[in-house]
Each structure stands twice: as C-alpha cells, then as structure tokens.
Design an enzyme around this catalytic site. Structure first.
Site, PDB file in Angstrom:
ATOM      1  N   CYS A   1      43.543  50.214   5.117  1.00  0.00           N
ATOM      2  CA  CYS A   1      44.267  50.447   6.359  1.00  0.00           C
ATOM      3  C   CYS A   1      45.246  51.599   6.143  1.00  0.00           C
ATOM      4  CB  CYS A   1      45.047  49.187   6.735  1.00  0.00           C
ATOM      5  SG  CYS A   1      46.181  48.711   5.437  1.00  0.00           S
TER       6      CYS A   1
ATOM      7  N   HIS B   1      47.270  44.184  -2.715  1.00  0.00           N
ATOM      8  CA  HIS B   1      46.554  43.098  -3.381  1.00  0.00           C
ATOM      9  C   HIS B   1      45.160  43.561  -3.803  1.00  0.00           C
ATOM     10  CE1 HIS B   1      49.486  40.158  -1.349  1.00  0.00           C
ATOM     11  NE2 HIS B   1      49.837  40.392  -2.581  1.00  0.00           N
TER      12      HIS B   1
ATOM     13  N   CYS C   1      55.215  49.542   5.127  1.00  0.00           N
ATOM     14  CA  CYS C   1      54.329  49.922   6.229  1.00  0.00           C
ATOM     15  C   CYS C   1      55.093  49.866   7.561  1.00  0.00           C
ATOM     16  CB  CYS C   1      53.141  48.969   6.270  1.00  0.00           C
ATOM     17  SG  CYS C   1      52.036  49.338   7.628  1.00  0.00           S
TER      18      CYS C   1
ATOM     19  N   GLU D   1      55.403  39.897   1.982  1.00  0.00           N
ATOM     20  CA  GLU D   1      55.759  40.407   3.310  1.00  0.00           C
ATOM     21  C   GLU D   1      56.586  39.374   4.080  1.00  0.00           C
ATOM     22  OE1 GLU D   1      52.568  41.892   5.971  1.00  0.00           O
ATOM     23  OE2 GLU D   1      53.819  41.067   7.570  1.00  0.00           O
TER      24      GLU D   1
ATOM     25  N   THR E   1      51.922  40.247   9.348  1.00  0.00           N
ATOM     26  CA  THR E   1      50.966  41.140  10.023  1.00  0.00           C
ATOM     27  C   THR E   1      49.503  40.793   9.769  1.00  0.00           C
ATOM     28  OG1 THR E   1      51.061  42.590   8.123  1.00  0.00           O
ATOM     29  CG2 THR E   1      52.508  43.135   9.968  1.00  0.00           C
TER      30      THR E   1
HETATM   31  S1  SF4 Z   1      50.739  45.824   7.957  1.00  0.00           S
HETATM   32 FE1  SF4 Z   1      49.661  45.559   6.012  1.00  0.00          FE
HETATM   33  S2  SF4 Z   1      47.484  45.346   6.572  1.00  0.00           S
HETATM   34 FE2  SF4 Z   1      48.567  46.188   8.364  1.00  0.00          FE
HETATM   35  S3  SF4 Z   1      48.364  48.432   8.252  1.00  0.00           S
HETATM   36 FE3  SF4 Z   1      50.278  47.852   7.230  1.00  0.00          FE
HETATM   37  S4  SF4 Z   1      49.773  47.565   5.056  1.00  0.00           S
HETATM   38 FE4  SF4 Z   1      47.872  47.536   6.231  1.00  0.00          FE
END
Ligand code: SF4
Length: 364
Positions: free
Chosen positions: A12, A42, A107, A137, A203
């Site tokens: 992603c 991960h 992120c 997270e 998320t």
């Molecule tokens: S929240 Fe996590 S899974 Fe979603 S885009 Fe960001 S890193 Fe990737």
C-alpha cells in the site's frame, strides 16, 4: 492450473512510503546509529533486509525492549514506523533531543484516525477504538486518543457487547476494570463515559465488523435514549479504515465469487490486514496463509499459519485432483509483489508442460 488474482493486492502507499524513507535514512546518515522503533512493516523479508543494512530495532512488535532507551542519544537517527507511535515514546525521544519528525514514516491514513479521535474527544464523545490492543497502530491511536477524551478499546463484536453491559448498568465498575484491564484511559468511568460515544478503528480491521460495532452502539443509544436524542449520544461517523484495506477487502469479496478450488494468501504472520483477507477467503475455500514460497514444500505438502490459534500447521495433499485447478492468489498490504510472483512460479513448477517466463514474455 488457473490463477485468479485479486483486482487489488499487496503493498500500500503507507508501506511503500515507509520503506523509501527508511532506505533514505540509511543513505543520508553514514556512520550514525540508525534505529527503527519496531518492525517497519509486518514483513520479515523487508525487516531482515533493513537489519542487514545496519538498522537496529529498538522494540519487538509486542513492545518488549531490545535496546534500552539509555543507549539512545541525540546523535542517533530514530525512524518511526508506518503504524506511528505513542505520545509517550515520542516525548521520550524529543526529551533526548532526537529529531523524530525527520524520519517519521507514520502513514497519513493512521494520522487521519488520530484526527478523527481528536475531533470526537473535543466534542465530548468517548472514543471507542475497534482494534487489536497489542497492535502497534492501536497502541499509538489509543495514546493519541487518550489525550483528547476518555477512550476504550474493543477487539471485536463480542467485546463491544460486553462493553454495552456497563452502559446498561447491568455490570459493576469493578467488573469493568477487570474485564477491560489495559484497554481504557486513566480515570475512565464506565457508568458515566459510555453515555456519549463515537467509534474509530485500526485502519486494517474487517470493514463489516467495524460497521457492525458502530451499528450496534447506534441501536443501543436509540433503545436507551430514543431516536430523537441520538446525536446527543452517538457520533454517526464513517469508519476509519484506509483505502488499501478497503480495496483489498472488496477485491477479496469478488474473489469469493470466482469458483476457485482453494486460496493462497501471502503475507506476514503478524499482519492484521492479511489476517482479514484470510478470514474472508476461509468463508468460501480451503485457505492457506503463507509468508513465502518456501512454505510450499512439495505438490503435496504446505506449511501454513492458523491466525486464530497463532500456530503453524502442516497440510498434506492440499491440491485437489480436479483439473484445471483454480487457485485464488492474493496478498496483504505489507507483502512485496515479488513474493506473490515467487509463489505463483513455484506452484507452476509442479506441473508438466509449464513454459518458462522468458518463453511466455517473448510473445509480447
Ligand atoms: S494505514 Fe496501514 S495498511 Fe493502510 S495505507 Fe497506511 S500503512 Fe498501508
């Protein structure tokens, strides 16, 4: 053999961004100690590669410390992973003089959850976080959310239903403190703080489950306070899943209609988003969750991971006799596409008459 690939799978934006920044941090800081707070993502292969280039991990994914904080000084580089980190750790590093923002790979979709939690907190809603309490997270989100309002974590619908008992007054405060130990903010009063709530989520949770939990609380507030007073007691917000989780999960729903004979899902065994793809595939097919092609030992033996039991399992004769064999193949957000390629090539190698990749590509 036929492979059915998901319309959307694999790396992603957040993971690509985090990897890029980590390699940049190594390049830009020759001779310095470069640390990562915990695993970058991960995915063991990526983490191993970073380690082989000199990066050291300060903690494991459960928060157990590998390197004491005392060993870290202002001259070191500390990278914050894509999951983000807790305010406590961020402040600890800032107090040491470490420039945490320079290589902060949190992120933006995780930050969006924090912003939503902040908004809820400022509007005097209690924040219910649908997430895995031990996941980095969710720990980070909990820490940020605590800062703005009373917060509590529920892992699944079962826990949401347990939490409802305190809103309805059918369980005592001391039962709550025991049952939700480690999952609520300081000063949380379950008889007071559940009267006005909003839901955010990690998320990478299962979209349908988060929706179910939000609907459950919505309905609960209607029954307790009446439809007219709903806004006073429930913040009707959308989920905070990221685009990659949404795309990967909706593509997986399409795969379920593909009439395949089995599914192979590739990803790290501690990857939350991959586990949900596995969960969906298991509803329809025999499903094998593997972290690399090496887990496929032969056409009749596969080593795979049972996410619920958190243990490796060996299955023999995993390929049905039927021909053509139709296999769903997909991967989670922390899995490089090359791994999916390697799984595909290994499976093809078990069958006679397979052309080499070069032969196939020359036609194009
Ligand atoms: S929240 Fe996590 S899974 Fe979603 S885009 Fe960001 S890193 Fe990737």
């Amino acid at each position: 053999m036929q492979f059915v690939l998901a319309r959307h799978f694999g790396f992603c934006y957040g993971v690509e961004n985090a990897i890029e920044i980590s390699y940049r941090a190594i390049e830009e800081n020759p001779g310095k100690k470069v640390y990562l707070l915990s695993q970058m993502i991960h995915n063991q292969e990526v983490n191993n590669d970073l380690e082989s280039r000199g990066i050291k991990f300060i903690m494991d994914t459960d928060g157990s410390q590998f390197i004491p904080w005392d060993n870290i000084s202002r001259d070191d580089v500390v990278i914050i992973p894509a999951f983000g980190t807790t305010l406590e750790i961020e402040n600890l590093l800032l107090d040491k003089g470490v420039e945490v923002q320079k290589y902060n790979t949190t992120c933006p979709f995780v930050e969006k959850v924090w912003n939503r939690a902040e908004k809820l907190g400022k509007e005097n809603y209690t924040i219910i976080i649908h997430g895995k309490p031990k996941h980095e997270e969710t720990k980070a989100t909990f820490s940020h959310s605590n800062h703005y309002g009373p917060s509590v974590i529920v892992r699944d619908m079962g826990e949401a239903q347990q939490l409802a008992n305190y809103l309805l007054g059918s369980k005592t405060r001391s039962e709550f403190f025991e049952e939700f130990a480690g999952k609520f903010s300081p000063g949380f009063d379950p008889h007071l703080h559940l009267q006005r709530v909003g839901v955010v989520n990690q998320t990478t949770m299962l979209a349908s489950e988060t929706q179910g939990i939000a609907d459950f609380f919505r309905q609960l507030m209607i029954s307790k306070y009446g439809e007219k007073s709903l806004k006073e007691h429930f913040a009707d917000t959308r989920d905070t899943l990221c685009y990659a989780t949404n795309d990967n999960q909706s593509s997986t729903y399409q795969l379920l209609e593909s009439g395949a004979d089995l599914a192979i899902v590739v990803g790290g065994y501690n990857s939350s988003n991959t586990s949900h793809i596995v969960d969906l595939c298991e509803r329809k097919f025999p499903t094998f969750f593997i972290n690399s092609e090496n887990e496929i030992k032969s056409p009749s033996e596969i080593h795979h991971f049972n996410y619920n039991k958190k243990q490796k399992v060996v299955t023999y004769e995993f390929l049905p006799e039927k021909r053509p064999l139709r296999i769903v193949l997909t991967s989670g957000a922390s899995c490089p596409d090359t791994l999916v390629d390697r799984v595909l090539m290994k499976m093809l190698g078990f069958f006679d008459g397979t052309k080499s990749l070069e032969d196939v590509l020359t036609a194009y």
